[in-house]
Design a protein around this motif. Structure first.
Motif, PDB file in Angstrom:
ATOM      1  N   ILE A 191      86.674  14.988   7.632  1.00  0.00           N
ATOM      2  CA  ILE A 191      85.993  15.656   8.746  1.00  0.00           C
ATOM      3  C   ILE A 191      84.520  15.734   8.379  1.00  0.00           C
ATOM      4  CG2 ILE A 191      85.760  17.793  10.053  1.00  0.00           C
ATOM      5  CD1 ILE A 191      88.708  18.288   9.692  1.00  0.00           C
TER       6      ILE A 191
ATOM      7  N   GLY B 119      80.342  16.233   9.743  1.00  0.00           N
ATOM      8  CA  GLY B 119      79.495  16.862  10.756  1.00  0.00           C
ATOM      9  C   GLY B 119      78.291  17.459  10.071  1.00  0.00           C
TER      10      GLY B 119
ATOM     11  N   LYS C 203      82.890  22.745  10.651  1.00  0.00           N
ATOM     12  CA  LYS C 203      83.921  22.160   9.783  1.00  0.00           C
ATOM     13  C   LYS C 203      84.679  23.260   9.026  1.00  0.00           C
ATOM     14  CE  LYS C 203      80.855  19.702   7.550  1.00  0.00           C
ATOM     15  NZ  LYS C 203      79.652  20.162   8.246  1.00  0.00           N
ATOM     16  N   THR C 204      83.926  24.116   8.364  1.00  0.00           N
ATOM     17  CA  THR C 204      84.578  25.175   7.578  1.00  0.00           C
ATOM     18  C   THR C 204      85.371  26.111   8.478  1.00  0.00           C
ATOM     19  OG1 THR C 204      82.933  25.087   5.831  1.00  0.00           O
ATOM     20  CG2 THR C 204      84.125  27.159   6.077  1.00  0.00           C
TER      21      THR C 204
ATOM     22  N   THR D  39      86.784  25.387  11.266  1.00  0.00           N
ATOM     23  CA  THR D  39      88.008  24.677  11.667  1.00  0.00           C
ATOM     24  C   THR D  39      89.038  24.704  10.534  1.00  0.00           C
ATOM     25  OG1 THR D  39      86.728  23.211  13.097  1.00  0.00           O
ATOM     26  CG2 THR D  39      88.911  22.438  12.426  1.00  0.00           C
TER      27      THR D  39
ATOM     28  N   ASP E 248      85.929  26.688   1.140  1.00  0.00           N
ATOM     29  CA  ASP E 248      84.522  26.330   1.041  1.00  0.00           C
ATOM     30  C   ASP E 248      83.825  27.148  -0.031  1.00  0.00           C
ATOM     31  OD1 ASP E 248      81.896  25.564   1.600  1.00  0.00           O
ATOM     32  OD2 ASP E 248      81.672  27.153   3.069  1.00  0.00           O
TER      33      ASP E 248
ATOM     34  N   ASP F 256      87.824  21.786   1.462  1.00  0.00           N
ATOM     35  CA  ASP F 256      86.501  21.924   2.067  1.00  0.00           C
ATOM     36  C   ASP F 256      85.456  21.519   1.029  1.00  0.00           C
ATOM     37  OD1 ASP F 256      84.514  22.503   3.845  1.00  0.00           O
ATOM     38  OD2 ASP F 256      85.138  24.571   4.214  1.00  0.00           O
TER      39      ASP F 256
ATOM     40  N   SER G 103      86.628  17.980   4.203  1.00  0.00           N
ATOM     41  CA  SER G 103      85.332  17.922   4.874  1.00  0.00           C
ATOM     42  C   SER G 103      84.312  17.432   3.867  1.00  0.00           C
ATOM     43  CB  SER G 103      84.927  19.302   5.399  1.00  0.00           C
ATOM     44  OG  SER G 103      84.606  20.164   4.329  1.00  0.00           O
TER      45      SER G 103
ATOM     46  N   HIS H 191      79.933  15.870   3.582  1.00  0.00           N
ATOM     47  CA  HIS H 191      78.706  15.331   4.184  1.00  0.00           C
ATOM     48  C   HIS H 191      78.441  13.923   3.681  1.00  0.00           C
ATOM     49  CE1 HIS H 191      77.837  19.794   4.088  1.00  0.00           C
ATOM     50  NE2 HIS H 191      77.683  19.499   5.359  1.00  0.00           N
TER      51      HIS H 191
ATOM     52  N   ILE I 109      82.518  16.064  13.986  1.00  0.00           N
ATOM     53  CA  ILE I 109      82.361  17.314  14.738  1.00  0.00           C
ATOM     54  C   ILE I 109      80.875  17.657  14.783  1.00  0.00           C
ATOM     55  CG2 ILE I 109      82.887  19.781  14.780  1.00  0.00           C
ATOM     56  CD1 ILE I 109      85.495  19.222  13.388  1.00  0.00           C
TER      57      ILE I 109
END
Ligand SMILES: Nc1ncnc2c1ncn2[C@@H]1O[C@H](COP(=O)(O)OP(=O)(O)OP(=O)(O)O)[C@@H](O)[C@H]1O
Length: 440
Positions: A222, A224, A230-231, A233, A271, A347, A378, A380, A395
């Motif tokens: 994921i 975004g 993201k977190t 979700t 996260d 995360d 998730s 980056h 997202i």
């Protein structure tokens, strides 16, 4: 651990009935034009990206406008985890046999032990084969989830402490019956199903009507920009944050209807790590394992395997509070995996992790996935997601803009270029001219 909730949550986001999107379908953050587009013909700006009509014929989404809200550092952590950092916990003494297996060895030993890592990986492979039995091999009939699997592991009466041990010892837990098979309630191989998930914080729409379908054996990324949701979700999916609306089901079990059952088949790397950091690494893994209902001997074995696989053998005797960020991430990941869950929700697992360690983590996760486990993470790091993941969701502003296989989503370009195209963040902002006139 259940029902943790953000104190400042409460804004109920407007919701609508949804039809699951086809793979690669997009949801625009703004009203979609009549007709919709395919993934290949999608507009380059997120606000004009439309979802194909066939996928969601009646969905005309309202624009998602997020005010420039800075995330209050204190608000989210309290909601995201029931475990406060640096919480005072009773001293946990890992039984002597365990210490022998996983205690920190002599500091003079070399940090890198390729043979030991390989040995650990081999044992992990065995482990993986236990939890990752393909869904097709499992009884496909719906099961009475609450009957065959107890909601919580039953701990026996504590045993009398050793005469010489001043601290209390952890009781030997009774391992519950095998849970994983009982938890597979459907014959298809959908491990995670998210429908119409939404969450607002005051005026901020953090997540807006997201649908996701993740099948077994998938490595799902994921991506975004910062603040995309993201977190939020992942927190709702893992039972750490209650949604305003929508559902998340794991192996057919609705997370917010039956959190204790759903969580059994999940391993979670949150996260902002909330972790009992006054424990040593070995104590933390032991604690994580017995909380999941594993017997002490099994926990010790798995701890040793995980410590070796993640290259943490030399620091298992150290307090987690003294770990570096990367070590912390790795021991938390090990703790998330120790009960061999079917689904790992991670995360930002690679944040703060050095490239060599990231390679190790990826290898372990790939092995887990190839054995039938499922990873949702998730990140980056577009290059890494493109290289490692089989599927991806993009997202932006709380809205799902694209999802599907990596190839479907990237549409012939690199995932990074496609991401920039979708998010419309390729323009370098003006107004920083002063930065090139140096003060000296
Ligand atoms: N507890 C909270 N209270 C108020 N606003 C919140 C809270 N948690 C998240 N938000 C807001 O919700 C939005 C989504 O945040 P989220 O943390 O999910 O984004 P993200 O995609 O994980 O970002 P990043 O990549 O920076 O970690 C942001 O605008 C954020 O400020």
């Amino acid at each position: 651990m259940e029902n943790a909730q953000t104190p400042d949550e409460g804004n109920k986001t407007a919701k609508k009935a949804v039809t699951p999107p086809a793979s690669g379908a997009r949801k625009p953050p703004t009203k979609k034009p009549a007709g919709g587009t395919t993934a290949a013909t999608r507009s380059t700006k997120p606000r004009s990206v439309s979802k194909p009509t066939a996928a969601k014929p009646t969905a005309a989404k309202p624009a998602v406008r997020k005010p420039a809200v800075s995330k209050p550092a204190a608000a989210k952590p309290a909601a995201a985890s029931p475990i406060a950092p640096k919480l005072a916990v009773p001293e946990i003494v890992v039984p002597a046999e365990g210490e022998a297996a996983i205690a920190a060895p002599d500091a003079s030993q070399p940090a890198e032990k390729p043979d030991a890592v390989l040995a650990g990986l081999a044992r992990l492979r065995l482990l993986a084969s236990q939890f990752a039995a393909p869904a097709s091999a499992v009884d496909s009939a719906p099961v009475e989830l609450g009957m065959s699997a107890p909601a919580k592991p039953t701990l026996p009466e504590p045993t009398a402490p050793e005469p010489t041990a001043p601290e209390p010892t952890l009781p030997e837990p009774t391992a519950p019956p095998a849970l994983t098979h009982a938890l597979v309630a459907t014959s298809d191989d959908v491990v995670l199903e998210v429908r119409g998930l939404s969450k607002g914080f005051g005026d901020t729409v953090a997540v807006n009507d997201i649908d996701l379908t993740v099948r077994a054996g998938v490595f799902y990324g994921i991506v975004g920009p910062n603040g995309a949701g993201k977190t939020t979700t992942l927190s709702m999916i893992t039972g750490l944050l209650r949604p305003d609306s929508g559902t998340a089901s794991v192996n057919g079990v609705k997370v917010w209807d039956s959190p204790a059952i759903a969580k059994r088949s999940m391993g979670v790397l949150p996260d902002r790590l909330r972790i009992f950091d006054r424990l040593t690494g070995s104590q933390l893994l032991y604690y994580s394992g017995v909380l999941r209902g594993l017997g002490a001997a099994e926990v010790r074995k798995r701890s040793a395997d995980l410590a070796t696989a993640f290259g943490l053998e030399d620091v298992m005797g150290r307090l987690v509070s003294d770990y570096s960020s990367g070590m912390l991430k790795k021991v938390a990941l090990a703790a998330a995996m120790i009960h061999s869950p079917r689904l790992l929700v991670l995360d930002e697992p690679f944040e703060s992790v050095d490239p060599v360690s990231a390679t190790t983590v990826i290898r372990i996760l790939k092995q887990y996935v190839s054995a039938g486990g499922t990873v949702v993470l998730s990140s980056h790091r577009m290059e890494l997601v493109q290289r490692v993941c089989s599927h991806v969701a993009v997202i932006v502003e709380g809205t799902l803009l694209a999802d599907g296989t990596i190839d479907e989503v990237r549409n012939g370009m690199s995932l990074e270029d496609r991401f920039v195209q979708l998010t419309g963040t390729n323009s370098v902002g003006g107004g920083l001219e002063w930065l090139s006139s140096f003060s000296d």
